[in-house]
Design an enzyme around this catalytic site. Structure first.
Site, PDB file in Angstrom:
ATOM      1  N   GLY A  17       0.829  -1.192   0.000  1.00 15.41           N
ATOM      2  CA  GLY A  17       0.000   0.000   0.000  1.00 15.41           C
ATOM      3  C   GLY A  17       0.868   1.248   0.000  1.00 15.41           C
ATOM      4  O   GLY A  17       2.008   1.211   0.475  1.00 15.41           O
ATOM      5  N   GLN A  32       3.089  10.082   1.031  1.00 21.52           N
ATOM      6  CA  GLN A  32       4.372   9.384   1.207  1.00 21.52           C
ATOM      7  C   GLN A  32       5.348   9.681   0.072  1.00 21.52           C
ATOM      8  O   GLN A  32       6.541   9.425   0.212  1.00 21.52           O
ATOM      9  CB  GLN A  32       4.152   7.867   1.303  1.00 21.52           C
ATOM     10  CG  GLN A  32       3.516   7.439   2.611  1.00 21.52           C
ATOM     11  CD  GLN A  32       3.372   5.926   2.648  1.00 21.52           C
ATOM     12  OE1 GLN A  32       2.431   5.376   2.097  1.00 21.52           O
ATOM     13  NE2 GLN A  32       4.311   5.257   3.277  1.00 21.52           N
ATOM     14  N   CYS A  48       5.543  -0.161   7.537  1.00 26.21           N
ATOM     15  CA  CYS A  48       5.196   1.011   6.726  1.00 26.21           C
ATOM     16  C   CYS A  48       6.401   1.357   5.862  1.00 26.21           C
ATOM     17  O   CYS A  48       7.527   1.356   6.357  1.00 26.21           O
ATOM     18  CB  CYS A  48       4.836   2.179   7.643  1.00 26.21           C
ATOM     19  SG  CYS A  48       4.447   3.697   6.736  1.00 26.21           S
ATOM     20  N   LEU A  49       6.159   1.664   4.603  1.00 23.14           N
ATOM     21  CA  LEU A  49       7.265   2.014   3.701  1.00 23.14           C
ATOM     22  C   LEU A  49       7.987   3.278   4.161  1.00 23.14           C
ATOM     23  O   LEU A  49       9.124   3.513   3.770  1.00 23.14           O
ATOM     24  CB  LEU A  49       6.745   2.188   2.272  1.00 23.14           C
ATOM     25  CG  LEU A  49       6.212   0.905   1.618  1.00 23.14           C
ATOM     26  CD1 LEU A  49       5.611   1.212   0.254  1.00 23.14           C
ATOM     27  CD2 LEU A  49       7.317  -0.133   1.494  1.00 23.14           C
ATOM     28  N   HIS A  60      -4.667   1.575   7.291  1.00 21.68           N
ATOM     29  CA  HIS A  60      -3.326   2.167   7.347  1.00 21.68           C
ATOM     30  C   HIS A  60      -3.209   3.340   6.362  1.00 21.68           C
ATOM     31  O   HIS A  60      -2.699   4.407   6.711  1.00 21.68           O
ATOM     32  CB  HIS A  60      -2.306   1.061   7.035  1.00 21.68           C
ATOM     33  CG  HIS A  60      -0.880   1.473   7.073  1.00 21.68           C
ATOM     34  ND1 HIS A  60      -0.002   1.028   8.040  1.00 21.68           N
ATOM     35  CD2 HIS A  60      -0.155   2.277   6.257  1.00 21.68           C
ATOM     36  CE1 HIS A  60       1.194   1.555   7.809  1.00 21.68           C
ATOM     37  NE2 HIS A  60       1.132   2.308   6.727  1.00 21.68           N
ATOM     38  N   GLU A  61      -3.708   3.140   5.131  1.00 23.09           N
ATOM     39  CA  GLU A  61      -3.577   4.202   4.122  1.00 23.09           C
ATOM     40  C   GLU A  61      -4.469   5.399   4.459  1.00 23.09           C
ATOM     41  O   GLU A  61      -4.072   6.548   4.265  1.00 23.09           O
ATOM     42  CB  GLU A  61      -3.912   3.685   2.716  1.00 23.09           C
ATOM     43  CG  GLU A  61      -3.036   2.562   2.205  1.00 23.09           C
ATOM     44  CD  GLU A  61      -1.553   2.738   2.479  1.00 23.09           C
ATOM     45  OE1 GLU A  61      -1.051   3.881   2.472  1.00 23.09           O
ATOM     46  OE2 GLU A  61      -0.888   1.716   2.713  1.00 23.09           O
ATOM     47  N   HIS A  75      -2.740   7.431   6.925  1.00 18.78           N
ATOM     48  CA  HIS A  75      -1.704   8.260   6.284  1.00 18.78           C
ATOM     49  C   HIS A  75      -2.307   9.560   5.765  1.00 18.78           C
ATOM     50  O   HIS A  75      -1.739  10.635   5.945  1.00 18.78           O
ATOM     51  CB  HIS A  75      -1.106   7.522   5.078  1.00 18.78           C
ATOM     52  CG  HIS A  75       0.114   6.713   5.378  1.00 18.78           C
ATOM     53  ND1 HIS A  75       1.242   7.239   5.978  1.00 18.78           N
ATOM     54  CD2 HIS A  75       0.409   5.416   5.124  1.00 18.78           C
ATOM     55  CE1 HIS A  75       2.170   6.283   6.087  1.00 18.78           C
ATOM     56  NE2 HIS A  75       1.685   5.170   5.588  1.00 18.78           N
TER      57      HIS A  75
HETATM   58 CO    CO Z   1       2.535   3.282   5.584  1.00 20.79          CO
END
Ligand code: CO
Length: 168
Positions: free
Chosen positions: A46, A51, A88-89, A130-131, A134
């Site tokens: 995701g 981000q 998380c990226l 999660h997204e 964000h």
């Molecule tokens: Co994330």
């Protein structure tokens, strides 16, 4: 398409609420295409637009070979609770156990502005939550009592799935 740089948790843009999208034009389509390519390259399951430094309510998720593009998404219903590993990226190399709804229903628009609803369970549900966090300027580490709950992926491999370790 282009691979964009993924920002890490110290970048202020990740702490701001992203703006709603009002024009569903070629630049939005380019953004979504770049986000999918960037997420796959990472790799992750995701990615939210902030981000990669774009403060718009746009996210992409790919779980079980199914791509979901979300514009202006909102959780309309959530049920159950599940504690599971999550990464998380923007927080590379770490995971922690996070409580999320088991199932959610999300309302969003597609790249052409058409409204739709999507239901998710398990990892897809976790990724949706999660997204959307964000896009509201929230990171999963905010729900931890302490940053000491973060575990290095390299030290947690046996109990963490590859998908959780990849980041969402
Ligand atoms: Co994330």
């Amino acid at each position: 398409m282009a691979i964009r740089r993924i920002l890490t948790a110290d970048e202020p843009i990740l702490r701001e609420r992203a703006k709603r999208v009002s024009s569903f034009d070629a630049s939005l389509h380019r953004l979504l295409d770049d986000m999918l390519e960037t997420m796959r390259d990472a790799p992750g399951v995701g990615l939210a637009a902030n981000q990669i430094g774009v403060p718009l309510q746009v996210a992409v998720i790919e779980v079980d070979d199914r791509v979901t593009e979300l514009v202006n998404p909102q959780v309309v219903k959530g049920s159950g609770e599940q504690l599971d590993w999550e990464g998380c990226l923007s927080i590379p190399g770490y995971v922690a156990e996070v409580t999320r709804h088991v199932k959610v229903t999300v309302k969003a628009r597609d790249r052409h502005g058409r409204e739709f609803r999507v239901k998710g369970a398990e990892l897809f549900s976790r990724a949706l939550q999660h997204e959307i966090d964000h896009l509201n300027g929230t990171l999963y580490i905010d729900s931890l009592d302490s940053l000491e709950e973060l575990v290095r992926v390299s030290e947690a491999q046996e109990e963490v799935t590859e998908e959780a370790a990849a980041g969402i």
